[in-house]
Design an enzyme around this catalytic site. Sequence first.
Site, PDB file in Angstrom:
ATOM      1  CG  ASP A 170      46.806  44.741  33.360  1.00 36.86           C
ATOM      2  OD1 ASP A 170      46.847  45.880  32.942  1.00 36.86           O
ATOM      3  OD2 ASP A 170      46.299  44.358  34.060  1.00 36.86           O
TER       4      ASP A 170
ATOM      5  CE1 TYR B 159      45.725  43.568  40.969  1.00 44.49           C
ATOM      6  CE2 TYR B 159      44.027  42.589  39.372  1.00 44.49           C
ATOM      7  CZ  TYR B 159      43.980  43.582  40.996  1.00 44.49           C
ATOM      8  OH  TYR B 159      43.325  44.004  41.254  1.00 44.49           O
TER       9      TYR B 159
ATOM     10  NE  ARG C  77      21.249  45.716  31.609  1.00 43.90           N
ATOM     11  CZ  ARG C  77      20.292  45.281  30.761  1.00 43.90           C
ATOM     12  NH1 ARG C  77      20.750  44.791  29.745  1.00 43.90           N
ATOM     13  NH2 ARG C  77      19.075  44.949  30.796  1.00 43.90           N
TER      14      ARG C  77
ATOM     15  CE  LYS D 103      44.858  50.030  40.456  1.00 39.89           C
ATOM     16  NZ  LYS D 103      45.394  48.726  40.066  1.00 39.89           N
TER      17      LYS D 103
HETATM   18  C1  LIG Z   1      44.770  47.118  40.148  1.00 39.51           C
HETATM   19  C2  LIG Z   1      45.270  46.175  39.148  1.00 39.51           C
HETATM   20  C3  LIG Z   1      43.881  45.838  38.257  1.00 39.51           C
HETATM   21  C4  LIG Z   1      42.376  45.818  39.006  1.00 39.51           C
HETATM   22  O1  LIG Z   1      42.322  46.681  38.496  1.00 39.51           O
HETATM   23  P1  LIG Z   1      40.888  47.571  39.633  1.00 39.51           P
HETATM   24  O2  LIG Z   1      39.973  47.933  39.219  1.00 39.51           O
HETATM   25  O3  LIG Z   1      41.002  47.325  41.524  1.00 39.51           O
HETATM   26  O4  LIG Z   1      39.969  46.306  39.693  1.00 39.51           O
HETATM   27  C5  LIG Z   1      43.916  44.902  37.262  1.00 39.51           C
HETATM   28  N1  LIG Z   1      45.589  45.058  36.476  1.00 39.51           N
HETATM   29  C6  LIG Z   1      46.673  45.455  37.242  1.00 39.51           C
HETATM   30  C7  LIG Z   1      47.752  45.677  37.176  1.00 39.51           C
HETATM   31  C8  LIG Z   1      46.468  46.588  38.165  1.00 39.51           C
HETATM   32  O5  LIG Z   1      47.217  47.221  38.664  1.00 39.51           O
END
Ligand SMILES: *Cc1c(COP(=O)(O)O)cnc(C)c1O
Length: 399
Positions: A190, A118, A63, A215
Amino acid sequence: MTKATGGEIPKAELKPDTKLATGGRNPHAHHGYVNTPVYHASTLLYRTAEDFLARRGQYFYGRRGTPTSEALALAIQELDGSACAGVALLPSGLGAISTALLSVVRTGDHVLITDNCYGPTRKFCDGVLARFGVTTTYFDPSIGGGIAALIQPNTRAVFTEAPGSLSFEMQDIPAIAEAAHARGALVLMDNTWASPLYFRALDKGVDLSIQSATKYIGGHSDLMMGTVSANGKAWPQLKEMAFSLGLCVGPDDMNMALRGLRTLGVRLARHHESGLKVARWLEQRPEILRVLHPGLPGDPGHAIWKRDFTGACGLFGVVFKPVPDTAINAFLNALTLYGMGASWGGFESLAIPFQLKDVRSATTWAPGGPCVRIHIGLEDTGDLIADLERGFAALVAAK
Ligand SMILES: *Cc1c(COP(=O)(O)O)cnc(C)c1O
């Protein structure tokens, strides 16, 4: 990182594409194999009681990290540049957001969150943070240095996202960071849209830079992961929080993220180019009111994008001239190359309808018509445009 043939590579001189190819790799520590092996590991054994008691050795328990997690964290750290003191790997992008926020706040604190964040970020603040006595104020993404006026004595963090989810407004991150730091608040961002390849968040004043690795790092719509890159000021608490929450990522997923990283540069360059090409084509269509893409000269965020970013990904929004929802549905249903589904960043194109009615609290969202979010994948742009033409024909027939 050591050279494939032995010897240290001077890191500061390397360009991002080179870092993507070399980052986190140390072949001769693994019999010369190019890639770091995938360690499936929980228990780690010690030879003696003394070694165990002193926790002698680089690793301690699955971990807490393995050569696999270390390779991935290091590769991302190198990409984020010398300001990055450490990278936490989390099981999703949302997990990265919540862990980063939890690492900076305590009961009685206040956070400022961009109004175009988000969606689940807002839900986390209004739900979990509120339950633990942390208050949230949402701010206009265009606020820039004006954020100073919203900072209270207990404001611990300012959370930014640029361009914003679904609506794609840009933010003046350096101005926000300057105002926040002057008042003792940390800046979170983000940075999923641009990634550190196209926006060097930590160099622009961000303390904790978050990516949904789901992504573009994954890039193939088959992986869930999140990362948080922290500077020296924010890393100790981030590391502590990620460890205390017991969050770790499976080794095969980390290996997929490492594999994705190696081609991130060429994929993003193509998403950038194809995305702008299709966005420009859409801008000229009589059915379209506006394209929400900061890389377009007419976009309100273009000047900031040009100043601070070095590229765009394949994700943008389109505002249609007013038509009934049934016509938008006909447009979407006629598309054959654009899948309909959440998430983005894979090799494939997507198109989904969206609306932000009743979502905003600090600003109003009045786009002037129905909205669709488009992700341009790695397909041929001629084919993608021909498909959109089919969609428009169906829209016109349906309205
Ligand atoms: C998809 C997304 C997230 C969340 O990511 P996950 O891996 O789906 O939890 C956070 N911020 C943005 C801008 C996103 O497009």
